[in-house]
Design a protein around this motif. Structure first.
Motif, short mmCIF file in Angstrom:
data_model
loop_
_atom_site.label_atom_id
_atom_site.label_comp_id
_atom_site.label_asym_id
_atom_site.label_seq_id
_atom_site.Cartn_x
_atom_site.Cartn_y
_atom_site.Cartn_z
N ASP A 75 59.34 -97.13 75.10
CA ASP A 75 60.62 -97.40 74.46
C ASP A 75 61.03 -96.20 73.62
OD1 ASP A 75 62.86 -98.78 73.81
OD2 ASP A 75 61.88 -100.27 72.53
N GLN B 31 58.67 -98.33 70.40
CA GLN B 31 59.51 -97.22 69.90
C GLN B 31 58.93 -96.60 68.63
OE1 GLN B 31 63.63 -98.13 69.33
NE2 GLN B 31 64.03 -96.23 68.26
N SER C 97 65.19 -102.41 75.06
CA SER C 97 63.86 -102.73 74.53
C SER C 97 63.40 -104.10 75.02
CB SER C 97 63.87 -102.71 73.01
OG SER C 97 64.28 -101.45 72.55
MG LIG Z 1 65.75 -100.46 71.56
#
Ligand SMILES: [Mg+2]
Ligand SMILES: Nc1ncnc2c1ncn2[C@@H]1O[C@H](COP(=O)(O)OP(=O)(O)O)[C@@H](O)[C@H]1O
Lengths: 311, 218, 252
Positions: free
Chosen positions: A174, A97, A54
């Motif tokens: 992500d 994400q 990330s």
């Molecule tokens: Mg991550």
């Protein structure tokens, strides 16, 4: 996609050079990371939790500034001024994400319009852009829904739409498949394919090696902030010791392919074409129709097959 | 202590709205300045407001057996300062009216006066006073919530007393009646919310010192 | 998650322009406050119920339930109006007079009618559209932006709070007052920390999409049905007319 990249020789679309990054009062997250992303090639960043995936995406999009090293776009290093970073973010979009970290606005339409307006589009062009993207990603029906009344998978696709509406050259996602059921995962894979069709290069992170093996053209394996391996999925994921060092299990399909080649069911050349368990089953079935191959366990990757039917 | 929709005669509804307006306008100005000077705190301000709404939708246990709603006024005032609470408080009251049918639109001004203005300022004052004299964060937060609650409850009683004077005793007698009746629920509630607020603020300062520093509480 | 919000976002009138719903409801609300409770309040109550149930197709039971909760608050609030100081039957120096009982009844009616007008907005008009309307009325952007982000974040916090409470209850965290207060405190702390972290990541998300200090967004456009608006306002004005005629005839 095995076509060669249209980038000029030696100048990838997006490049990270010797990135170091340590979180304020936190751990070292990136150590000397080098990475090349070529136009039109699917890149997957792999690694265990906390390996720095990330963080690397945040650096690629200039959301964080590396302590050392730099990001280059088409061979030009990105400066540290707010203006240059903002300019860079128009070309490299970032999808977080958790869609709930990204959807800030009350309705889907409003949220997706945020990026295009920040690009400086006038209202009419921005409206048209939003409608195009919602249509392209099959989200038109959800346009006036508030985000909290959408399913997780829908929110994830809306988050992607919000970035896609800026028409970036590269989209960094992500963990786009994390936490999705097979159906929703398939919808996200579809969505990515549609974006690629309109010329966007995709780089994503995942810890699902099976999916990465099937999807990616190039993979990068990270461990503890370092690049452990970089190359084709076969070369990287076929290397058991590297996978072990990265604390990841190699996808079962690799072992199956080795066994199939060993047993003489496939040639090495055929094996290199096979990416999923289901494709393997089909190859074996056609080769030995009516023969001994059909007693193989069928389709342990049904979900994956659904997810990958586009290929 | 919400005054329900339709409770106040129109003259009172208008008067309380006018009385609240300058504070709210001041809050909007502060908010504007903050957004211009620290654009990166935008989401923090939103989180503060959302948290206030969350608190008001939360049911806390109360001695009467039924549950009551905390006002959350004190936490907001301690963490985010009274001027910002004036505008976020009004928005919270508006959301409560439309989304929870709690309070109302014609009573928004009166409710804002007690819960977004008097409560936060009284609570914040008590916090500063107790914190600086005892040096204890726990006591400061406890005092903030108790005082904010009581100030809110007294203000509401005054507002209702003025709207419904008694035939014999007039406004004062009516205020006394409202104070007496609400005391049954509001005084225990003030103490419970005091304990709750003190707990939350001290826990926050040990679990989340970075955020507390950012908000200038520590 | 919040009943009124769900009804507004899924109901039959959700695509209608906010003005068509908000303006008539506000006119009804003003009539309720400005006119004597009889006959205005019962007429307004009838009109809002008709609008919600017959026009908006909100099931009658859900409409009544939406009114029941505030009705409880209203009823308990009117106790203070009904009781006046004086020698009563009990040990407490409070009593009920005929005048105070009538006054309490009037307030009860007016309050119910007014609440029904606000709930009518709540069950027919999505908050998104209300914020758009406020924006077009020149409410400062700082305020409408704050409303937008708060509205978005609130639901996240409520969901977290519910999950925490469920898991605490499953571990017997709400047995007894002492433990309840402690659990509520822990839960509140957790939600607060969560909201701060969420806010920081949302800021990263905004920056990644080119945030430059302003939250500019485009809203879905909805056509304004002038005919429908006119009909609704006419009904409201008719109620006002009845109320005025009633007042004159009872004087005369
Ligand atoms: Mg991550
Ligand atoms: N906001 C943050 N503050 C401090 N440390 C962080 C933060 N985000 C990530 N880290 C740390 O940086 C390292 C790399 O994290 P991350 O890039 O999120 O890994 P991955 O995405 O591969 O799971 C981890 O040790 C993680 O704990």
């Amino acid at each position: 996609m095995t076509s060669t990249s249209p980038d000029p020789a030696g100048v990838p679309l997006l490049r990270a050079v010797g990135l170091d990054y340590t979180y304020p009062a936190g751990p070292v997250a990136l150590r000397g990371v080098n990475l090349d992303i070529a136009t039109g090639r699917r890149r997957a960043l792999l690694g265990a939790n906390g390996s720095g995936k990330s963080t690397l995406l945040l650096a690629l999009n200039a959301s964080i500034l590396a302590d050392a090293g730099c990001i280059e776009f088409q061979g030009e290093a990105i400066g540290t001024s707010r203006r240059e970073r903002n300019l860079h973010r128009r070309r490299v979009g970032l999808v977080l994400q958790d869609p709930d970290d990204q959807l800030f606005s009350a309705s889907v339409f409003e949220d997706v319009s945020f990026g295009p307006l920040n690009l400086g589009l006038d209202d009419a062009s921005a409206r048209q852009r939003v409608e195009e993207v919602l249509d392209q990603l099959a989200l038109t029906d959800l346009a006036d829904r508030p985000a909290h009344l959408l399913s997780f998978g829908q929110r994830k696709r809306v988050a992607i739409a919000g970035v896609a509406a800026m028409r970036p050259d590269v989209m960094a996602l992500d963990e786009p498949f994390a936490g999705l059921d097979p159906m929703a995962r398939r919808e996200v894979v579809d969505t990515l394919a549609r974006l690629e069709a309109s010329g966007t290069t995709i780089v994503l992170t995942t810890h699902d090696l099976e999916l990465a093996y099937a999807w990616a053209d190039d993979v990068t394996l990270l461990n503890d902030g370092e690049v452990l391996a970089d190359g084709s999925p076969d070369a990287v994921l076929g290397d058991r010791t590297v996978c072990e060092r990265a604390r990841l299990d190699p996808p079962p399909i690799i072992g199956l392919l080795e066994a199939a080649v060993g047993a003489g069911w496939l040639t090495a050349a055929q094996a290199s074409e096979v990416r999923t368990v289901d494709q393997l089953r089909q190859v074996i079935e056609t080769r030995s129709s009516g023969g001994s191959g059909s007693n193989m366990e069928p389709d342990s990757g049904g979900a994956l097959r659904d997810a990958l039917h586009e290929r | 202590m919400h005054i329900a929709e339709g409770f106040l005669p129109q003259s009172h509804a208008v008067a309380w709205t006018v009385a609240s307006a300058p504070f709210v306008v001041h809050g909007v100005k502060q908010l504007n300045t903050q957004m211009r000077e620290h654009p990166d705190t935008r989401m923090l301000a939103a989180a503060a407001g959302a948290f206030s709404f969350f608190l008001s939708a939360l049911k806390i246990p109360s001695v009467t057996g039924s549950s009551s709603h905390p006002t959350g006024v004190a936490i907001g005032a301690v963490l985010f300062r009274p001027p910002i609470m004036a505008i976020t408080g009004v928005i919270v009251l508006f959301f409560q009216a439309i989304l929870l049918a709690h309070g109302g639109l014609t009573t928004l001004g009166a409710n804002a006066f007690s819960m977004a203005i008097v409560g936060p300022w009284a609570g914040y004052g008590a916090y500063r006073l107790v914190r600086s004299s005892t040096g204890s964060l726990w006591s400061g937060a406890f005092a903030a919530a108790v005082v904010a609650n009581l100030a809110t409850y007294i203000t509401t009683s005054v507002q209702l007393g003025m709207a419904f004077p008694e035939a014999d005793g007039g406004v004062l007698a009516s205020i006394a009646t409202f104070l007496g009746i609400f005391a049954i629920t509001q005084i225990p509630l003030a103490i419970i919310e005091g304990l709750l607020t003190a707990m939350v603020v001290t826990w926050l300062s040990s679990y989340s010192p970075a955020e507390m520093k950012e908000l200038a509480v520590l | 998650m919040l009943t009124l919000d769900v009804l507004a976002n899924t109901g039959r009138l959700r695509h209608r322009h906010a003005v068509e719903k908000v303006v008539p409801a506000l006119v009804l609300l003003i009539i309720t406050i400005a006119r004597p409770a009889i006959p205005a309040a019962p007429l307004v109550l009838a009109a809002t119920t008709f609008a919600a149930v017959a026009v908006g197709r909100i099931p009658l039971r859900r409409w009544l339930r939406a009114l029941a909760l505030p009705a409880g608050f209203i009823a308990s609030g009117t106790i203070g109006i009904m009781l006046v100081s004086g020698d009563g039957p009990g040990p407490i120096p409070l009593t009920i007079t005929e005048a105070s009982a009538i006054e309490a009844g009037r307030v009860l009616l007016r309050s119910l009618a007014g609440t029904s007008a606000v709930v009518l907005i709540g069950v027919t008009t999505p908050m998104v559209d209300i914020i758009v309307l406020l924006r077009s009325l020149r409410v400062p952007a700082a305020v409408t932006d704050l409303m937008t982000s708060m509205y978005r974040l609130m639901f996240d916090l409520i969901a977290t709070g519910r999950q925490l409470r469920t898991s605490q209850t499953a571990r017997l965290g709400h047995v007894g007052l002492r433990r309840s207060v402690r659990s509520a405190g822990l839960g509140t702390t957790a939600v607060f920390i969560r909201s701060m972290h969420r806010a920081k990541r949302l800021q990263i998300g905004l920056d990644a999409r080119g945030y430059d200090g302003e939250l500019r967004v485009l809203s879905n456009e909805r056509p304004l049905g002038m005919a429908r608006l006119a009909i609704a306002v006419t009904v409201a004005i008719a109620i006002l007319a009845v109320s005025l005629i009633w007042a004159r005839s009872s004087v005369g």
